[in-house]
Write an enzyme that holds these catalytic residues in place. Sequence first.
Site, PDB file in Angstrom:
ATOM      1  CG  ASP A  69      -2.083  -0.861   1.154  1.00 17.71           C
ATOM      2  OD1 ASP A  69      -1.955  -1.668   0.169  1.00 17.71           O
ATOM      3  OD2 ASP A  69      -3.156  -0.676   1.777  1.00 17.71           O
ATOM      4  CB  CYS A 110       1.323  -6.328   3.431  1.00 19.95           C
ATOM      5  SG  CYS A 110       3.111  -6.027   3.813  1.00 19.95           S
ATOM      6  CG  ASP A 111      -2.006  -2.817   4.577  1.00 23.27           C
ATOM      7  OD1 ASP A 111      -0.860  -3.192   4.885  1.00 23.27           O
ATOM      8  OD2 ASP A 111      -2.242  -1.507   4.629  1.00 23.27           O
ATOM      9  CE  LYS A 112      -6.240  -2.823   1.915  1.00 18.82           C
ATOM     10  NZ  LYS A 112      -4.919  -2.396   2.410  1.00 18.82           N
ATOM     11  CB  CYS A 182       5.001  -0.115   7.954  1.00 16.95           C
ATOM     12  SG  CYS A 182       5.392   0.316   6.467  1.00 16.95           S
ATOM     13  CD  GLU A 434      -4.688   2.428   2.892  1.00 22.06           C
ATOM     14  OE1 GLU A 434      -5.144   1.298   3.709  1.00 22.06           O
ATOM     15  OE2 GLU A 434      -3.358   2.746   2.749  1.00 22.06           O
ATOM     16  CB  SER A 459      -2.706   4.747   5.810  1.00 21.10           C
ATOM     17  OG  SER A 459      -1.668   4.070   6.490  1.00 21.10           O
TER      18      SER A 459
END
Length: 542
Positions: A69, A110-112, A182, A434, A459
């Site tokens: 992202d 990570c995110d998704k 992160c 985002e 985010s």
Amino acid sequence: MQRAPHRSLLRACGVTDDEMERPFIGVANSFTDIVPGHIHLKQIADAVKLGISQAGGVPFEFSTMAICDGIAMNHEGMRYSLASREIVADTVESMAQAHSLDALVLLPTCDKIVPGMLMAAARLDIPSIVLTGGPMLPGEYKGEAVDLINVFEAVGQVSAGKMSESDLDELERCACPGAGSCAGLFTANSMACLTEAMGMSLPYCATTHAVDSKKIQLARQSGEQILKLVEKNITPSMIMTQDAFHNAVVVDLALGGSSNTTLHLPAIAHELADKGVEVDLDLFDSLSREIPHLAAISPAGKHTMRDLDRAGGIPAVLKVLGDKIKGETITCTGESLKNNIKQAEVADSTVINSLDNPVHQEGGIAILKGSLAPKGSVVKQAAVTEDMLIHEGPAKVFNGEEECVKAIFQGKIQEGDVIVIRYEGPQGGPGMREMLNPTSAISGMGLESVALVTDGRFSGGTRGPCIGHVSPEAMGNGPIAVVEDGDLIKIDIPQRKLELMVEPDEIEIRLQNVKHPEKKIKGWLARYSKLASSADEGAVLK
């Protein structure tokens, strides 16, 4: 006899006679060279496969996609981020079904990718365990711990003359020191924590860092444990129950996790609807009023994921929450959540606060409704300063992120304004980008009394009075489509209100005459824009 052709192809892959009788375990690896959270997953996968083999299974590794992202931020690439969640889920489903795998070890970071793999696990309902790749170590800049969000905000500081370009260059080079997601409690780490809280990953997995040797040990253990789940036939629907989702939401609120969790948990639960599981914004809303915020992790505070890990990780958080969690839920260990955390202790009460001494009395996320968001909107209230919990100001309206960012850097946003960014929802964006760039610019430029409202999302690193997921979205004829420059907008987070201070009859007249901007879309996003549901429903495909 009829399976001879199938066995012949498996022999071509090196499978032996003995292995033909063993469980076939899929290892879904989201390794890629371009995403920091995933660059180490080859080593992790090798450790998982070793654990599977030692426990008597046959590992078969396959790949899924992964989008960073941060790299996709602030350009057209971000439209693909949320949409990729569905591709990840479909890829895992396709590989597992096509090859009749007996079980899965899922390797996201990570995110998704984390929610996408959990959606697939729920959909397939074969024994599965998740091993998240782990957080990145924080960087260090002039003696302070820093992460990616510091770099985004520094861009605004340079534009405002508060930081030199040479200092920005120095920060850029040290903020992200290596592998992992992160370092703050952004979406990736939030989802890892909730995966552990639900019981789909082993204890301490979420906060064990990517470069820590304990991650390799957890990989070996996860590979071994999946064979025990196969033996006992413990499947995701037995683990991800309504009570397990309750625990996930409670931990989310206690930690002050990313607002994106209000998209992902409903989407995962949607795959279990036939099991009676339902997660919606009302669940977040009701629990946020009774679950206190216990840990001020970046961006809500100065602590990092390393601090949370050293303080005892998710087991310690669960232990502090006590009877606010459902301890009898079964987990991937084969034991109850209560048994898993029996030995857990808080090693640092300045990081994980007690129920008697919380960071905030209410949970990290609040759900706002009102004439501007009839079906709801989401704000990370733990990252909002007290003086901005209630705010009323004139709207500055933009049909897209780029227009807004340009206006911010040109000095066209004044203290007290309420920025409205619309046509960034699941359908209208498409892809629900985002808005980290505008929120970081606002923060970096020192605009302390500016709020932002959008049908897009934020985010996990966003802080301040930033309200996203406004539903219905502008493309769905939500009231956000008819906000005009100068209209007063009232935000009241304690009362959970988001109001457009325009008479209802006038709003209705405007909606009857609304004209949506035309966007030329092709490829996968064109299909996604037609199929994606509203943000309050998790933006799942219809």
